[in-house]
Enzyme design. Structure first.
Site, short mmCIF file in Angstrom:
data_model
loop_
_atom_site.label_atom_id
_atom_site.label_comp_id
_atom_site.label_asym_id
_atom_site.label_seq_id
_atom_site.Cartn_x
_atom_site.Cartn_y
_atom_site.Cartn_z
N GLY A 255 0.77 -1.24 0.00
CA GLY A 255 0.00 0.00 0.00
C GLY A 255 0.80 1.28 0.00
O GLY A 255 0.23 2.36 -0.17
N GLU A 297 3.99 -6.56 1.50
CA GLU A 297 3.58 -6.88 0.12
C GLU A 297 3.51 -5.64 -0.78
O GLU A 297 2.43 -5.29 -1.26
CB GLU A 297 2.18 -7.50 0.14
CG GLU A 297 2.10 -8.82 0.81
CD GLU A 297 0.65 -9.29 0.95
OE1 GLU A 297 -0.28 -8.50 0.74
OE2 GLU A 297 0.48 -10.46 1.27
N PRO A 298 4.61 -4.99 -1.02
CA PRO A 298 4.55 -3.80 -1.87
C PRO A 298 4.42 -4.13 -3.36
O PRO A 298 5.04 -5.09 -3.84
CB PRO A 298 5.92 -3.14 -1.62
CG PRO A 298 6.82 -4.27 -1.26
CD PRO A 298 5.98 -5.30 -0.57
N ARG A 300 3.02 -1.23 -6.02
CA ARG A 300 3.21 0.06 -6.69
C ARG A 300 4.58 0.68 -6.42
O ARG A 300 5.22 1.20 -7.32
CB ARG A 300 2.12 1.02 -6.18
CG ARG A 300 2.07 2.34 -6.91
CD ARG A 300 1.12 3.31 -6.22
NE ARG A 300 -0.11 2.71 -5.80
CZ ARG A 300 -1.25 2.72 -6.50
NH1 ARG A 300 -1.29 3.34 -7.66
NH2 ARG A 300 -2.33 2.14 -6.04
N ARG A 337 -6.09 4.23 -15.31
CA ARG A 337 -6.15 4.80 -13.96
C ARG A 337 -6.79 6.20 -13.91
O ARG A 337 -7.57 6.47 -13.01
CB ARG A 337 -4.77 4.79 -13.30
CG ARG A 337 -4.20 3.37 -13.13
CD ARG A 337 -3.00 3.32 -12.20
NE ARG A 337 -3.38 3.60 -10.84
CZ ARG A 337 -3.17 4.74 -10.23
NH1 ARG A 337 -2.57 5.73 -10.85
NH2 ARG A 337 -3.58 4.91 -8.99
N TYR A 341 -9.87 6.15 -11.50
CA TYR A 341 -9.67 6.70 -10.14
C TYR A 341 -9.41 8.20 -10.14
O TYR A 341 -8.97 8.74 -9.13
CB TYR A 341 -8.44 6.06 -9.47
CG TYR A 341 -8.34 4.58 -9.58
CD1 TYR A 341 -9.29 3.74 -8.97
CD2 TYR A 341 -7.30 3.98 -10.27
CE1 TYR A 341 -9.17 2.37 -9.06
CE2 TYR A 341 -7.18 2.61 -10.36
CZ TYR A 341 -8.12 1.81 -9.75
OH TYR A 341 -8.00 0.45 -9.84
N CYS A 369 -12.60 5.94 -27.75
CA CYS A 369 -13.92 6.54 -27.94
C CYS A 369 -14.66 6.67 -26.62
O CYS A 369 -15.62 5.92 -26.35
CB CYS A 369 -14.72 5.71 -28.92
SG CYS A 369 -13.94 5.72 -30.51
N GLU A 370 -14.19 7.56 -25.83
CA GLU A 370 -14.77 7.79 -24.51
C GLU A 370 -14.34 9.19 -24.09
O GLU A 370 -13.15 9.49 -24.11
CB GLU A 370 -14.20 6.74 -23.54
CG GLU A 370 -14.82 6.68 -22.22
CD GLU A 370 -15.65 5.40 -22.03
OE1 GLU A 370 -16.56 5.47 -21.21
OE2 GLU A 370 -15.37 4.38 -22.67
N TYR A 397 0.10 -1.01 -12.27
CA TYR A 397 -1.33 -1.00 -12.60
C TYR A 397 -1.62 -0.34 -13.95
O TYR A 397 -2.66 0.27 -14.14
CB TYR A 397 -2.15 -0.33 -11.48
CG TYR A 397 -1.92 -1.01 -10.14
CD1 TYR A 397 -2.39 -2.31 -9.92
CD2 TYR A 397 -1.23 -0.38 -9.12
CE1 TYR A 397 -2.16 -2.95 -8.72
CE2 TYR A 397 -0.99 -1.02 -7.91
CZ TYR A 397 -1.46 -2.30 -7.72
OH TYR A 397 -1.24 -2.94 -6.52
N1 LLP Z 1 -1.45 -6.95 -0.95
C1 LLP Z 1 -2.75 -7.04 -1.22
C2 LLP Z 1 -3.54 -8.07 -0.53
C3 LLP Z 1 -3.37 -6.17 -2.12
O1 LLP Z 1 -4.66 -6.27 -2.35
C4 LLP Z 1 -2.59 -5.19 -2.78
C5 LLP Z 1 -3.20 -4.28 -3.75
C6 LLP Z 1 -1.21 -5.14 -2.50
C7 LLP Z 1 -0.68 -6.03 -1.57
C8 LLP Z 1 -0.29 -4.18 -3.17
O2 LLP Z 1 -0.63 -2.86 -2.91
P1 LLP Z 1 0.35 -1.68 -3.43
O3 LLP Z 1 1.65 -1.80 -2.68
O4 LLP Z 1 0.55 -1.86 -4.87
O5 LLP Z 1 -0.39 -0.45 -3.11
N2 LLP Z 1 -5.53 -0.82 -9.30
C9 LLP Z 1 -5.35 0.13 -8.23
C10 LLP Z 1 -4.63 -0.49 -7.06
C11 LLP Z 1 -5.32 -1.69 -6.52
C12 LLP Z 1 -4.54 -2.33 -5.42
C13 LLP Z 1 -5.11 -3.65 -5.08
N3 LLP Z 1 -4.42 -4.33 -4.06
C14 LLP Z 1 -4.61 1.34 -8.76
O6 LLP Z 1 -4.31 1.39 -9.94
O7 LLP Z 1 -4.35 2.27 -8.01
#
Ligand code: LLP
Length: 445
Positions: A255, A297-298, A300, A337, A341, A369-370, A397
């Site tokens: 996250g 669990e990174p 992004r 994105r 979002y 086309c949007e 993403y």
């Molecule tokens: N662990 C779990 C269980 C998750 O659901 C996620 C992301 C992560 C780790 C990794 O999170 P990160 O470090 O990447 O923030 N599509 C959206 C983001 C959806 C994230 C879903 N879960 C976007 O483009 O912002």
């Protein structure tokens, strides 16, 4: 020692610079040449930035006795990414049979793979158990029953973690919050005891090894993590007191955000990881618990800043209202994105990096086309048709959420390393788009 500059706090990849022609250079390569050689739109991934991000996570966790970084494959996954991460010795969080298959094909060690998902299919659970010691992060009571029955059929033991909803919300977009009480992911805290009772009543098909939570994505603040860690630590205490269970793993999810724009101020990776490790240590020590293996669990923050999308600017259109559109040869199909979002990005003119910024902005719009297919609503760029536009922070993403909308092929993806550019995902051709099509005989007549 913390790395000098954390990749997630910068908008551009670590290895980027401007050459004497005024062109954007990444990984020692002129992006104008890359666009010429590989075509546009083009996803460019900088290996130096990925490596620096992984190193910063490892360094931040290094004082903690037992930890593992699990890269969240949903951010960006392909065979080369799996190979790269395997070589860095980190683990992987997968959420589908496709991600798991990719990891296995890249010889990723099964014991370092964790399978997530709120509705894993029978096939995916089977695939995980057959692959070896893949851990399964169980999301619901009924999934627990399914995991147990498949493990029994296969004569294997499933090592599981339970995903809990901590009731904590980070500071991010509503669609990417996951830890709130009405989340579709995980078990309510009040369901923990009944589910653990069920696990204990099962035979040895299932072994509960830990607890997991993920509060959301693109989060900049640390406080929600402290709260979540304390909640999980309390659960460790309760499970030990009530069932004599000594769990060995805590997974705090991912996250951590990245800087998409100048005003984004995410916590640097090293500080985030060190802060998490310190908080887990103090939280568990306060409760007189042994320190469990710590998993983060990174997604992004490892892939995001490494990625840049190169687009060729097409027609320019000025409306009577004064609004000016510059059209790109990609858009929402390669980067959904902004439309999903309202995500904000930063762009540059890759072939004229030193061009002065104009006083009035233009809108960088996609080709799809949007009406909402706008990559950047207000870009202060003096860009013209034919310019090469670089959009930063697209490593996470984008490829993983891309589509074939309007029947367009997805771009190629290249990896830059040590002055070399190598294709890691081929551009889809129009024939690729036909590959899955079938025509019933009767329609051919
Ligand atoms: N662990 C779990 C269980 C998750 O659901 C996620 C992301 C992560 C780790 C990794 O999170 P990160 O470090 O990447 O923030 N599509 C959206 C983001 C959806 C994230 C879903 N879960 C976007 O483009 O912002």
């Amino acid at each position: 020692m913390p790395p000098v500059e954390s990749p997630n706090t910068k908008i551009r990849p670590s290895s980027s610079s401007i050459n004497d022609k005024g062109h954007l250079v990444i990984g020692g390569l002129d992006t104008v040449d890359l666009a010429e050689q590989f075509g546009t739109p083009l996803w460019v991934m900088d290996e130096t930035t990925i490596t620096a991000a992984v190193a910063a996570y490892k360094e931040g966790l290094s004082a903690y006795p037992d930890s593992l970084v699990l890269y969240a494959g949903k951010a960006f996954l392909c065979l080369s990414m799996c190979h790269l991460l395997r070589r860095h010795g980190i683990g992987l969080d997968v959420v589908s049979g496709g991600e798991l298959h990719t990891a296995c094909q890249a010889s990723f060690p099964a014991e370092n793979i964790y399978l997530h998902g709120n509705n894993k299919s029978e096939g995916e659970i089977r695939q995980a158990l057959i692959a070896g010691n893949v851990k399964i992060v169980v999301d619901s009571e009924s999934e627990l029953s399914l995991v147990a029955s498949i493990a029994r059929q296969l004569g294997r033991r499933a090592r599981i973690l339970l995903r809990l909803i901590p009731g904590v919300e980070p500071d991010t977009h509503q669609h990417i919050v996951t830890g709130h009480e009405e989340s579709k992911f995980g078990l309510a805290l009040t369901d923990l005891f009944p589910v653990v009772r069920k696990i204990i009543s099962l035979d040895s098909a299932v072994e509960l090894i830990g607890l997991h939570s993920h509060i959301g994505s693109q989060s900049h603040a640390m406080e929600p993590y402290w709260q979540m860690i304390d909640i999980l630590a309390d659960c460790f205490v309760d499970l030990q007191a009530s069932f004599g269970l000594r769990l060995s793993q805590i997974d705090v999810g991912g996250g951590l955000g990245i800087a998409y724009n100048d005003n984004d101020r995410p916590t640097p990776i090293y500080e985030w990881a060190k802060g998490i490790a310190e908080h887990v240590t103090s939280s568990f020590q306060q409760r007189c618990l042994p320190l469990p293996k710590l998993l983060v669990e990174p997604g992004r923050s490892i892939a995001g800043t490494a990625g840049v999308t190169l687009y060729r600017a097409g027609h320019k259109k000025r409306l009577p209202s004064g609004l000016t559109y510059l059209f790109l040869d990609g858009g929402m199909a390669d980067n959904p994105r902004p439309i999903t979002y309202d995500a904000r990005y930063t762009a540059a003119i890759a072939n004229r990096m030193n061009a002065p910024a104009p006083l009035t902005p233009l809108s960088l719009a996609g080709r799809y086309c949007e009406s909402g297919d706008i990559i950047i609503k207000e870009a202060f760029l003096s860009a013209e048709s034919g310019d090469l536009i670089a959009v930063f922070g697209t490593g996470a993403y984008n490829l993983s959420m891309a589509s074939n909308y309007n029947r367009t092929g997805r771009p190629a993806c290249i990896l830059l390393s040590a002055g070399k550019a190598e294709i890691i995902v081929e551009r889809e051709t129009v024939d690729d788009l036909l590959r899955q099509d079938r025509v019933p005989e009767r329609l051919l007549r």
